[in-house]
Scaffold this active site. Structure first.
Site, PDB file in Angstrom:
ATOM      1  N   LYS A 216       0.817  -1.358   0.164  1.00 31.52           N
ATOM      2  CA  LYS A 216       0.025  -0.134   0.090  1.00 31.52           C
ATOM      3  C   LYS A 216       0.694   1.287   0.107  1.00 31.52           C
ATOM      4  O   LYS A 216       1.917   1.251   0.596  1.00 31.52           O
ATOM      5  CB  LYS A 216      -1.012   0.050   1.087  1.00 31.52           C
ATOM      6  CG  LYS A 216      -1.864  -1.092   1.027  1.00 31.52           C
ATOM      7  CD  LYS A 216      -3.005  -0.696   0.008  1.00 31.52           C
ATOM      8  CE  LYS A 216      -4.021  -1.882  -0.279  1.00 31.52           C
ATOM      9  NZ  LYS A 216      -5.151  -1.914   0.779  1.00 31.52           N
ATOM     10  N   ARG A 251      -4.030 -10.724   3.109  1.00 29.93           N
ATOM     11  CA  ARG A 251      -3.868 -10.781   1.699  1.00 29.93           C
ATOM     12  C   ARG A 251      -2.925 -10.236   1.131  1.00 29.93           C
ATOM     13  O   ARG A 251      -2.548  -8.907   1.364  1.00 29.93           O
ATOM     14  CB  ARG A 251      -5.532  -9.969   1.546  1.00 29.93           C
ATOM     15  CG  ARG A 251      -5.839  -9.891  -0.141  1.00 29.93           C
ATOM     16  CD  ARG A 251      -7.084  -9.159  -0.329  1.00 29.93           C
ATOM     17  NE  ARG A 251      -7.378  -9.132  -1.777  1.00 29.93           N
ATOM     18  CZ  ARG A 251      -6.998  -8.009  -2.495  1.00 29.93           C
ATOM     19  NH1 ARG A 251      -6.167  -7.200  -2.247  1.00 29.93           N
ATOM     20  NH2 ARG A 251      -7.368  -8.147  -4.048  1.00 29.93           N
TER      21      ARG A 251
END
Length: 272
Positions: A216, A251
């Site tokens: 991210k 994930r």
């Protein structure tokens, strides 16, 4: 039902899209998608998460028909390749979820927590599929324009509790529900850090927590790197911290590094 009897599980990301933020287009062909799934399973993935719609900041919606065209061949091939691996479908559409289920998927991973499609929760209840309810402020197209929270941890927890209640009211069995605080989905850098610092708050809600921090952007800002693929180590750090906090699923794009992070953190945690 989520199989969480042993150590935390890894959900390997398989984007069969042309425009995902980190690997868009890389696995959009069927042969490449199946090869990547096979590689992730060999590296230790417990679940393969197949997505046919990018939900990166600024992305546009993809019609259900196009999502189905993208994901069903991949899910069918993965299921033929490996009859036992769990497969999740990353979608906000109950039509896509139904087609994925028919092709062999077990889990719905819905970034809108059943809010984008009014039939999603009812579908999950009817089908018996497990569902991940993720928090997102806004929608992918605009979620990063100006997100704002007074107390991000409590606001996200309250929103997730509302979606849990809605799922239960729709008839979804409690053991088929997991939650995800939605790192990077309508969150500022400080919001993401607060959520990661207080993962125990979500673990304490009584449902398995899925953490999706892989590659991210906020970590790129911290590490002063621009390419998402350079954030493998940073992601593994969040995975190890998540294991210690009680998170049950992760994930990720990079299975090997995060498998090692889980295995070592779990060994330490069980030695406490």
């Amino acid at each position: 039902m989520f199989n969480l009897s042993d150590k935390p599980q890894l959900m390997g990301i398989l984007n069969v899209t042309p425009d995902s933020f980190s690997d868009g287009g890389k696995f959009s062909g069927l042969a490449a998608a199946v090869s990547q799934a096979e590689r992730m399973i060999a590296e230790g993935a417990d679940i393969i998460d197949v997505g046919g719609e990018s939900t990166r900041p600024g992305s546009d919606p993809v019609a259900a028909e196009e999502q189905i065209r993208r994901v069903v061949p991949a899910i069918t091939a993965i299921r033929q390749l490996n009859p036992t691996v769990r497969i999740s479908i990353d979608t906000m559409s109950s039509r896509v979820a139904a087609a994925a289920r028919d092709a062999g998927a077990d889990i719905v991973n819905d970034v809108s927590a059943g809010q984008a499609d009014s039939d999603m929760l009812a579908f999950a209840a009817r089908s018996g599929m497990a569902i991940v309810l993720m928090h997102m402020q806004g929608e992918p197209k605009t979620m990063q324009d100006r997100p704002y929270y007074e107390n991000v941890v409590e606001e996200v927890a309250a929103a997730l509790q509302q979606r849990i209640d809605a799922a239960l009211d729709a008839g979804i069995a409690p053991q088929n529900i997991a939650i995800d605080p939605g790192i990077g989905f309508g969150k500022r850098k400080q919001d993401n850090l607060q959520l990661l610092a207080h993962l125990q708050r979500f673990v304490g809600m009584g449902y398995p927590v899925l953490l999706g921090a892989s590659r991210k952007r906020f970590m790129g800002n911290i590490c002063n790197v621009e390419q998402p693929a350079e954030l493998v180590t940073a992601t593994a750090v969040t995975t190890a911290l998540g294991v210690m906090a009680g998170v049950r699923m992760f994930r990720v794009h990079d299975v090997t590094a995060n498998r090692q992070a889980i295995d070592v953190a779990w060994a330490i945690k069980t030695a406490q």
